[in-house]
Design a protein around this motif. Structure first.
Motif, PDB file in Angstrom:
ATOM      1  N   ASN A 230      42.202  49.176  48.045  1.00 21.54           N
ATOM      2  CA  ASN A 230      42.293  48.682  46.668  1.00 21.54           C
ATOM      3  C   ASN A 230      40.963  48.152  46.151  1.00 21.54           C
ATOM      4  O   ASN A 230      40.912  47.530  45.096  1.00 21.54           O
ATOM      5  CB  ASN A 230      43.360  47.578  46.574  1.00 21.54           C
ATOM      6  N   ASP A 231      39.906  48.385  46.903  1.00 22.94           N
ATOM      7  CA  ASP A 231      38.579  47.896  46.514  1.00 22.94           C
ATOM      8  C   ASP A 231      37.950  48.893  45.538  1.00 22.94           C
ATOM      9  O   ASP A 231      37.491  49.955  45.923  1.00 22.94           O
ATOM     10  CB  ASP A 231      37.700  47.757  47.763  1.00 22.94           C
ATOM     11  N   ASN A 232      37.941  48.529  44.263  1.00 20.62           N
ATOM     12  CA  ASN A 232      37.426  49.424  43.222  1.00 20.62           C
ATOM     13  C   ASN A 232      36.025  49.045  42.754  1.00 20.62           C
ATOM     14  O   ASN A 232      35.606  49.430  41.667  1.00 20.62           O
ATOM     15  CB  ASN A 232      38.375  49.423  42.018  1.00 20.62           C
TER      16      ASN A 232
END
Length: 293
Positions: A230-232
């Motif tokens: 979920n690291d954008n």
């Protein structure tokens, strides 16, 4: 998805922007920037210069492709000569290769070796079918000394190509990248297929390698995306992808190098002074397997 494919877009250049993205210039169709670009754009790749300055080099042979349609019915003697699969007729560093294709056709590859990259292309450019046929079958350094059956194959193909298209394509040089050529992985860009490991067709592995490249690079991209979770954050995907691309490259280099060496060795066998016997000896070795230790 339909919107994911852009037809009639000819890539003019690929450059790296100050922000580290890859800009693709399609001329009147616009310039687009991307975080990651895969160069699958063939021998004269516009993406390759982002990774290496090496260019394809002349492979020592030139080729033209001709067709004979409905060969079994219309030309049974030629059909019998070349058989139902592939055929190689070799002598004096030149060759006629055939394979069977759609509409019961014979595809004939006319191959001439030579040190000068453009000499035979210049001699065969702009010729009428009759002029091309006369040149090929009268010059002793080409096919002038070959027997009547093989000349008939070449003559028939020339006449049919002329009847169908009104002209004969010139022989054009074939190219290859240097054997064992490598580069260091760079952020945002990778190469597959001929863009990465262009070789001549004498081992028959080009498409196989490109498909293998595609599977492996897809798996690497999926793995990088998975690692990001979920690291954008900007750049996180490229950061995760770079070491995976380095691993991908090393595997690709290893398998393409093996095929490139096989291709080059076969080229020296096929287009030797005694190519037919050299090829027959090679086939015998393959059929009999390696000698006992």
């Amino acid at each position: 998805p339909q919107e994911s494919i852009r037809w009639r877009h000819k890539l003019l250049s690929a450059t790296r922007t100050a922000a580290g993205r890859i800009a693709l210039d399609f001329g009147d169709n616009g310039t687009f920037e991307h975080d990651f670009v895969i160069g699958a754009d063939g021998a004269w790749s516009k993406v390759r210069p982002l990774l290496t300055g090496v260019k394809p080099q002349y492979g020592g042979v030139s080729i033209a492709t001709l067709q004979i349609l409905e060969a079994t019915k219309r030309h049974p003697e030629l059909s019998s000569l070349v058989g139902r699969g592939s055929c190689a007729i070799l002598a004096n560093r030149n060759g006629l290769f055939t394979h069977r294709s759609v509409r019961d056709s014979i595809w004939l590859y006319v191959i001439v070796s030579g040190d000068d990259e453009h000499a035979i292309q210049d001699r065969t450019t702009g010729l009428t079918p009759q002029q091309f046929e006369d040149l090929m079958t009268s010059d002793d350094k080409l096919f002038g000394t070959w027997d009547k059956r093989t000349k008939a194959l070449l003559e028939t193909a020339c006449r049919e190509e002329g009847d169908a298209k009104g002209k004969i394509p010139p022989l054009k040089p074939m190219y290859m990248l240097p054997l064992d050529h490598k580069w260091e992985a760079q952020p945002g860009v990778a190469l597959i297929g001929d863009a990465a490991h262009l070789m001549m067709p004498w081992a028959g592995e080009g498409v196989n390698l490109a498909l293998w490249d595609s599977l492996d690079i897809a798996a690497a991209i999926a793995e990088a995306w998975k690692q990001c979770g979920n690291d954008n954050r900007p750049g996180k995907f490229k950061e995760a992808l770079l070491p995976l691309m380095a691993e991908f490259d090393e595997k690709m280099f290893a398998r393409s190098s093996e095929s490139a060496h096989e291709t080059w060795n076969n080229s020296k066998i096929f287009f030797s002074d005694n190519g037919a016997q050299d090829m027959a000896d090679m086939m015998a070795r393959l059929m009999n397997g390696p000698p006992p230790e």
